[in-house]
Design an enzyme around this catalytic site. Structure first.
Site, short mmCIF file in Angstrom:
data_model
loop_
_atom_site.label_atom_id
_atom_site.label_comp_id
_atom_site.label_asym_id
_atom_site.label_seq_id
_atom_site.Cartn_x
_atom_site.Cartn_y
_atom_site.Cartn_z
N ASN A 83 0.84 -1.21 0.00
CA ASN A 83 0.00 0.00 0.00
C ASN A 83 0.87 1.26 0.00
OD1 ASN A 83 -2.89 -0.46 -0.06
ND2 ASN A 83 -2.61 -1.63 1.81
N LYS A 134 1.00 -3.14 14.90
CA LYS A 134 1.01 -2.75 16.31
C LYS A 134 -0.02 -1.66 16.58
CE LYS A 134 4.47 -5.47 17.30
NZ LYS A 134 4.31 -6.62 18.19
N ILE A 174 -1.32 1.82 17.95
CA ILE A 174 -0.70 3.14 18.11
C ILE A 174 -0.82 3.57 19.56
CG2 ILE A 174 -0.69 5.53 17.32
CD1 ILE A 174 0.04 3.47 15.18
N HIS A 219 -8.36 -1.05 5.99
CA HIS A 219 -8.75 -2.37 6.47
C HIS A 219 -9.36 -3.16 5.30
CE1 HIS A 219 -9.89 -5.36 9.42
NE2 HIS A 219 -11.07 -5.44 8.84
N ASP A 271 -10.09 -0.57 14.67
CA ASP A 271 -11.03 -0.53 13.55
C ASP A 271 -12.36 0.14 13.87
OD1 ASP A 271 -9.11 -1.93 12.09
OD2 ASP A 271 -9.95 -3.88 12.63
N GLU A 283 -7.53 -1.74 -2.45
CA GLU A 283 -6.84 -1.01 -1.39
C GLU A 283 -5.85 -0.01 -1.99
OE1 GLU A 283 -5.09 -3.19 1.91
OE2 GLU A 283 -6.35 -4.91 1.40
#
Length: 205
Positions: free
Chosen positions: A18, A95, A97, A113, A154, A183
């Site tokens: 991405n 990980k 934040i 996502h 999310d 994406e």
């Protein structure tokens, strides 16, 4: 519309495809932005190799460099601030934040996502798992969601979604590849909307 390039920092853990899609859009002149820093928690990640080849600044910051989670959060936040980043983009960053980084960049941290949130998200929903979940649920479509990062996995504000049909005979791997293509498009499109002034930072009230 921004006249100066939007300064972007990236957090990545693995391949960084991405991030590469954003770099490609910048490189061919379609996106007025500049990657000012890439941080990876994986010193051998594909993302690090990509930025080395591109000559972009990068750092390895992880539990190896900073065993204390608070100190790691502070180090990431400080590096982002020093880079002058206006927007932080997560590109497969595995990980959570930390609170200091969240406070300093509230409404300026984006994630993508590989499903249509609020469905098939939350802890453990990364990699192939969202696609397995979509197929197990019998959904007729999936897709990609760009959303703002907050304290919960999310659950931040959804900025954009793009849908992908679930096809007969789909496996999680086949669905994953089709969603990944989307994406790459939608992430760069959202950043382009920020540059164009269609979306205003910070992306929260």
């Amino acid at each position: 519309m921004l006249i100066e390039p939007l300064k972007i920092a990236v957090l990545a853990s693995h391949g960084g495809s991405n991030m590469q899609a954003i770099m490609d859009r910048i490189g061919d002149g379609r996106l007025n932005a500049r990657i000012v820093l890439v941080i990876s928690n994986n010193s051998k990640s594909g993302a690090i190799e990509r930025v080395k080849q591109a000559g972009l600044p990068w750092k390895h910051l992880s539990s190896q460099t900073h065993p204390d989670p608070t100190e790691l959060d502070q180090a990431i936040c400080q590096a982002m601030l020093e880079s002058g980043a206006e927007l932080i983009v997560l590109a497969g960053y595995m990980k959570k934040i930390g609170p200091e980084t969240l406070r300093a960049f509230r409404g300026r941290i984006l994630n993508i996502h590989p499903a249509l949130l609020p469905f098939h998200g939350g802890p453990g929903m990364y990699g192939i798992h969202p696609h397995e979940s979509v197929l197990a649920a019998g959904d007729k479509e999936s897709g990609a969601t760009v959303h703002v990062i907050d304290e919960q996995y999310d659950q931040g504000r959804v900025i954009a979604q793009r849908r992908v049909p679930v096809l007969p005979g789909d496996t999680p791997q086949l669905l994953q590849q089709r969603v990944l293509t989307v994406e790459h498009e939608i992430y760069a499109d959202v950043i382009a909307d920020i540059v164009a002034g269609k979306l205003t930072l910070p992306l929260v009230d």
